[in-house]
Design an enzyme around this catalytic site. Structure first.
Site, PDB file in Angstrom:
ATOM      1  N   GLY A   1      52.582  44.530  39.158  1.00 32.44           N
ATOM      2  CA  GLY A   1      51.839  43.138  38.746  1.00 32.44           C
ATOM      3  C   GLY A   1      50.914  42.993  38.978  1.00 32.44           C
TER       4      GLY A   1
ATOM      5  N   GLN B   1      43.568  37.299  41.348  1.00 37.12           N
ATOM      6  CA  GLN B   1      43.405  38.666  42.719  1.00 37.12           C
ATOM      7  C   GLN B   1      42.951  39.303  42.507  1.00 37.12           C
ATOM      8  OE1 GLN B   1      47.859  39.937  42.093  1.00 37.12           O
ATOM      9  NE2 GLN B   1      48.327  40.154  44.061  1.00 37.12           N
TER      10      GLN B   1
ATOM     11  N   CYS C   1      53.692  41.909  47.818  1.00 33.90           N
ATOM     12  CA  CYS C   1      52.508  41.069  46.909  1.00 33.90           C
ATOM     13  C   CYS C   1      51.598  42.080  47.486  1.00 33.90           C
ATOM     14  CB  CYS C   1      51.744  39.763  47.566  1.00 33.90           C
ATOM     15  SG  CYS C   1      50.828  39.657  46.357  1.00 33.90           S
ATOM     16  N   LEU C   2      50.551  42.489  46.663  1.00 36.87           N
ATOM     17  CA  LEU C   2      49.545  43.643  47.125  1.00 36.87           C
ATOM     18  C   LEU C   2      48.247  42.307  47.853  1.00 36.87           C
ATOM     19  CD1 LEU C   2      48.426  45.130  43.650  1.00 36.87           C
ATOM     20  CD2 LEU C   2      49.395  46.045  45.254  1.00 36.87           C
TER      21      LEU C   2
ATOM     22  N   HIS D   1      56.443  36.114  39.803  1.00 35.86           N
ATOM     23  CA  HIS D   1      55.401  35.978  41.091  1.00 35.86           C
ATOM     24  C   HIS D   1      53.842  36.001  40.740  1.00 35.86           C
ATOM     25  CE1 HIS D   1      54.479  38.030  44.312  1.00 35.86           C
ATOM     26  NE2 HIS D   1      53.284  38.307  44.106  1.00 35.86           N
ATOM     27  N   GLU D   2      53.733  36.086  39.371  1.00 41.31           N
ATOM     28  CA  GLU D   2      52.234  35.944  38.818  1.00 41.31           C
ATOM     29  C   GLU D   2      51.684  35.156  38.486  1.00 41.31           C
ATOM     30  OE1 GLU D   2      50.643  38.771  40.190  1.00 41.31           O
ATOM     31  OE2 GLU D   2      52.787  40.491  39.713  1.00 41.31           O
TER      32      GLU D   2
ATOM     33  N   HIS E   1      50.556  33.391  41.387  1.00 43.84           N
ATOM     34  CA  HIS E   1      49.286  33.153  41.624  1.00 43.84           C
ATOM     35  C   HIS E   1      48.728  32.514  40.410  1.00 43.84           C
ATOM     36  CE1 HIS E   1      49.381  36.930  44.801  1.00 43.84           C
ATOM     37  NE2 HIS E   1      49.699  37.283  43.656  1.00 43.84           N
TER      38      HIS E   1
HETATM   39 ZN   LIG Z   1      51.279  38.688  44.850  1.00 45.04          ZN
END
Ligand SMILES: [Zn+2]
Length: 181
Positions: free
Chosen positions: A46, A51, A94-95, A136-137, A140
């Protein structure tokens, strides 16, 4: 855009509330294509626009197939969670917070309203991996990170590691998660 363009913890854009998407044009489509490449390169499932430095309310999900290496490519703009139910645990990564995975408690089931790449409104319900990734997204998009959802005790244990991540210093854990969002 490549995996190197992913904004890392400490970057202020990750803390902003993103603006709604209003133009569903060719430029958005091109950006989304680019984001799918970036997400796959980073081995994430995702990725939200903030991000990659775009403070707009859209996100992508790449749900892995069970039987081959392919993914289902999903796009969501202006997502709004209408209802939730239940509770589930999941080890999230998380990236934008590389090297950390933590058990995060979130609702199991969500009902969501969102727009597709052409701006058309949809509602959907899910209680599986998609529901988890979407929550989660969507965080963000609202400037929230998964580490904000941990208990104060857990978070204080991560304090030094987070400082290192913000300074781009190597950290000891370094395990790569398959569920980086
Ligand atoms: Zn994340």
């Amino acid at each position: 855009m490549s995996a190197d363009n992913i904004r890392i913890y400490g970057d202020e854009i990750l803390r902003l509330k993103a603006a709604p998407v209003v133009d569903f044009n060719e430029s958005l489509k091109a950006t989304v294509e680019d984001m799918f490449d970036t997400m796959q390169q980073a081995e994430g499932i995702g990725l939200a626009a903030p991000q990659v430095g775009i403070s707009q309310a859209f996100l992508i999900v790449g749900l892995p197939h069970e039987d081959d290496d392919d993914i289902d490519r999903l796009f969501f703009a202006n997502p709004k969670i209408l209802e939730t139910d239940g509770e589930s645990h999941f080890e999230e990564g998380c990236l934008s917070v590389p090297g950390i995975t933590e058990d995060v408690v979130r609702p199991q089931w969500i009902k969501l309203e969102c727009q597709d790449i052409d701006g058309k409104i949809h509602t959907l319900e899910d209680d599986g991996l998609l529901a988890r990734v979407l929550q989660h997204e969507i965080d963000h998009i609202n400037g929230i990170l998964f580490i904000d959802r941990l208990s104060p005790a857990r978070k204080s244990l991560l304090k030094n590691t987070l400082k290192k991540i913000a300074r781009r210093e190597p950290i000891e854990t370094g395990s790569k998660t398959k569920s980086a969002l």
